[in-house]
Design a protein around this motif. Structure first.
Motif, PDB file in Angstrom:
ATOM      1  N   VAL A   8       0.835  -1.201   0.000  1.00  4.64           N
ATOM      2  CA  VAL A   8       0.000   0.000   0.000  1.00  4.64           C
ATOM      3  C   VAL A   8       0.872   1.254   0.000  1.00  4.64           C
ATOM      4  O   VAL A   8       0.600   2.219  -0.724  1.00  4.64           O
ATOM      5  N   LEU A   9       1.940   1.260   0.773  1.00  4.04           N
ATOM      6  CA  LEU A   9       2.859   2.395   0.815  1.00  4.04           C
ATOM      7  C   LEU A   9       3.533   2.596  -0.539  1.00  4.04           C
ATOM      8  O   LEU A   9       3.654   3.729  -1.023  1.00  4.04           O
ATOM      9  N   PHE A  10       3.960   1.520  -1.166  1.00  6.89           N
ATOM     10  CA  PHE A  10       4.580   1.613  -2.495  1.00  6.89           C
ATOM     11  C   PHE A  10       3.588   2.165  -3.526  1.00  6.89           C
ATOM     12  O   PHE A  10       3.944   3.029  -4.334  1.00  6.89           O
ATOM     13  N   LEU A  11       2.355   1.709  -3.497  1.00  7.42           N
ATOM     14  CA  LEU A  11       1.347   2.198  -4.438  1.00  7.42           C
ATOM     15  C   LEU A  11       1.038   3.677  -4.191  1.00  7.42           C
ATOM     16  O   LEU A  11       0.827   4.435  -5.147  1.00  7.42           O
ATOM     17  N   ALA A  12       1.021   4.111  -2.947  1.00  9.16           N
ATOM     18  CA  ALA A  12       0.766   5.526  -2.648  1.00  9.16           C
ATOM     19  C   ALA A  12       1.896   6.402  -3.181  1.00  9.16           C
ATOM     20  O   ALA A  12       1.651   7.450  -3.784  1.00  9.16           O
ATOM     21  N   VAL A  13       3.141   5.982  -2.985  1.00  7.93           N
ATOM     22  CA  VAL A  13       4.277   6.743  -3.497  1.00  7.93           C
ATOM     23  C   VAL A  13       4.254   6.766  -5.027  1.00  7.93           C
ATOM     24  O   VAL A  13       4.498   7.812  -5.645  1.00  7.93           O
ATOM     25  N   ALA A  14       3.929   5.656  -5.659  1.00  9.47           N
ATOM     26  CA  ALA A  14       3.851   5.612  -7.126  1.00  9.47           C
ATOM     27  C   ALA A  14       2.730   6.500  -7.645  1.00  9.47           C
ATOM     28  O   ALA A  14       2.882   7.179  -8.667  1.00  9.47           O
ATOM     29  N   LEU A  15       1.610   6.545  -6.942  1.00  9.24           N
ATOM     30  CA  LEU A  15       0.488   7.390  -7.356  1.00  9.24           C
ATOM     31  C   LEU A  15       0.839   8.871  -7.240  1.00  9.24           C
ATOM     32  O   LEU A  15       0.551   9.660  -8.143  1.00  9.24           O
ATOM     33  N   ILE A  16       1.500   9.259  -6.152  1.00  5.17           N
ATOM     34  CA  ILE A  16       1.897  10.656  -5.976  1.00  5.17           C
ATOM     35  C   ILE A  16       2.945  11.047  -7.011  1.00  5.17           C
ATOM     36  O   ILE A  16       2.875  12.125  -7.615  1.00  5.17           O
ATOM     37  N   GLY A  17       3.904  10.185  -7.271  1.00  2.13           N
ATOM     38  CA  GLY A  17       4.916  10.463  -8.302  1.00  2.13           C
ATOM     39  C   GLY A  17       4.299  10.569  -9.681  1.00  2.13           C
ATOM     40  O   GLY A  17       4.669  11.438 -10.477  1.00  2.13           O
TER      41      GLY A  17
END
Length: 108
Positions: A8-17
């Protein structure tokens, strides 16, 4: 549990980027520095005003480098009506009232 939290943390960072990259791409900047907070280039092009003549045709006043161009779009052919329009000249500086126009009685 930690595994799912990491995903979930990885997906959030990818979404913000991805959102920052899309914003830079759609905003007209293409450099990596501009995506991450670098100076933005000065805007040279702007639509100053637009006026609908009828259902199809529209007059658009476009400003480029402090020079305005009047364009009519929407007909069979887009037409540049006037080019090289300078910035508007103000009659009086702000805060000062314009002096009324007086007519010399001898000339009237």
């Amino acid at each position: 549990m930690v595994y799912y939290l990491a995903i979930v943390l990885f997906l959030a960072v990818a979404l913000i980027g991805g959102a920052y990259a899309a914003r830079a791409y759609l905003g007209g900047t293409s450099s990596f520095q501009a995506v991450f907070g670098g100076p933005k280039p000065l805007r040279r092009l702007a639509v100053t005003e637009q006026f609908n003549l009828d259902n199809r045709r529209r007059l658009i006043l476009v400003r480029r480098d402090n020079v305005e161009h009047l364009i009519m779009t929407g007909g069979p052919v887009d037409v540049v009506i006037e080019t090289g329009i300078g910035p508007p000249v103000h009659a009086a500086p702000e805060g000062e009232a314009a002096a009324p126009h007086r007519v010399d009685p001898k000339l009237a």
